[in-house]
Design a protein around this motif. Sequence first.
Motif, mmCIF file in Angstrom:
data_model
loop_
_atom_site.group_PDB
_atom_site.id
_atom_site.type_symbol
_atom_site.label_atom_id
_atom_site.label_comp_id
_atom_site.label_asym_id
_atom_site.label_seq_id
_atom_site.Cartn_x
_atom_site.Cartn_y
_atom_site.Cartn_z
ATOM 1 N N HIS A 1 0.805 -1.220 0.000
ATOM 2 C CA HIS A 1 0.000 0.000 0.000
ATOM 3 C C HIS A 1 0.841 1.274 0.000
ATOM 4 C CE1 HIS A 1 -4.307 -0.653 -0.114
ATOM 5 N NE2 HIS A 1 -4.023 -1.857 0.301
ATOM 6 N N GLU A 2 2.057 1.209 0.503
ATOM 7 C CA GLU A 2 2.904 2.397 0.507
ATOM 8 C C GLU A 2 3.342 2.813 -0.901
ATOM 9 O OE1 GLU A 2 5.722 -1.112 1.119
ATOM 10 O OE2 GLU A 2 3.671 -0.588 1.676
ATOM 11 N N HIS A 3 3.112 1.942 -1.886
ATOM 12 C CA HIS A 3 3.474 2.231 -3.282
ATOM 13 C C HIS A 3 2.254 2.542 -4.147
ATOM 14 C CE1 HIS A 3 6.628 -0.639 -1.810
ATOM 15 N NE2 HIS A 3 7.334 0.434 -2.087
ATOM 16 N N ARG A 4 1.140 2.775 -3.520
ATOM 17 C CA ARG A 4 -0.135 2.950 -4.227
ATOM 18 C C ARG A 4 -0.047 3.980 -5.359
ATOM 19 N NH1 ARG A 4 -5.083 1.414 -3.174
ATOM 20 N NH2 ARG A 4 -6.805 2.637 -3.953
ATOM 21 N N ASP A 5 0.676 5.059 -5.126
ATOM 22 C CA ASP A 5 0.750 6.130 -6.125
ATOM 23 C C ASP A 5 1.538 5.732 -7.377
ATOM 24 O OD1 ASP A 5 3.058 6.081 -4.470
ATOM 25 O OD2 ASP A 5 3.575 8.128 -5.043
ATOM 26 N N GLN B 1 -4.510 -0.265 -8.585
ATOM 27 C CA GLN B 1 -4.842 0.202 -7.232
ATOM 28 C C GLN B 1 -6.052 -0.556 -6.705
ATOM 29 O OE1 GLN B 1 -5.392 4.455 -7.420
ATOM 30 N NE2 GLN B 1 -3.193 4.852 -7.597
ATOM 31 N N LYS C 1 -5.706 -6.800 -0.494
ATOM 32 C CA LYS C 1 -5.694 -6.463 0.938
ATOM 33 C C LYS C 1 -6.949 -7.002 1.624
ATOM 34 C CE LYS C 1 -5.321 -2.775 4.275
ATOM 35 N NZ LYS C 1 -5.382 -1.345 4.533
ATOM 36 N N PRO D 1 -0.790 -3.803 5.391
ATOM 37 C CA PRO D 1 -0.539 -2.343 5.346
ATOM 38 C C PRO D 1 0.907 -2.001 5.597
ATOM 39 C CG PRO D 1 -2.151 -2.889 7.071
ATOM 40 C CD PRO D 1 -1.710 -4.158 6.416
#
Length: 117
Positions: free
Chosen positions: A92-96, A103, A110, A117
């Motif tokens: 999730h920390e790489h979502r962008d 996404q 998840k 997370p």
Amino acid sequence: MLTVRSRGRDLLYLPGGKREPGEDDWSALSREVREELAVELAPATFRRLGVVRAPAHDQPEYEFVRMVCFTADYDGDIVPAGEVDEFRYVGHEHRDLLAPASQAALDLAKANGLVHP
């Protein structure tokens, strides 16, 4: 979650692609993963997670992607192949870094307890 960057793309996508005539989901995904990452999926581990729908990246605003998502184990060493320049595991920390449909797939993974997370 394993993602790929195809040649000329700015965001990460899931490995896979469209079915060819006569292919089922398993056959299409197996072929695409073999072409993109040079590994063989393990048939006994193939599991459908669900379907996501999201805006298509780099397309007009009214275009959407409908993507059926799966998990599977694989045999071999992952190597970018064909149109793929890079592979990367993301959370999730790489979502962008992900295209919109990827996404949505990350959210699905998840929700199924496959990404933490």
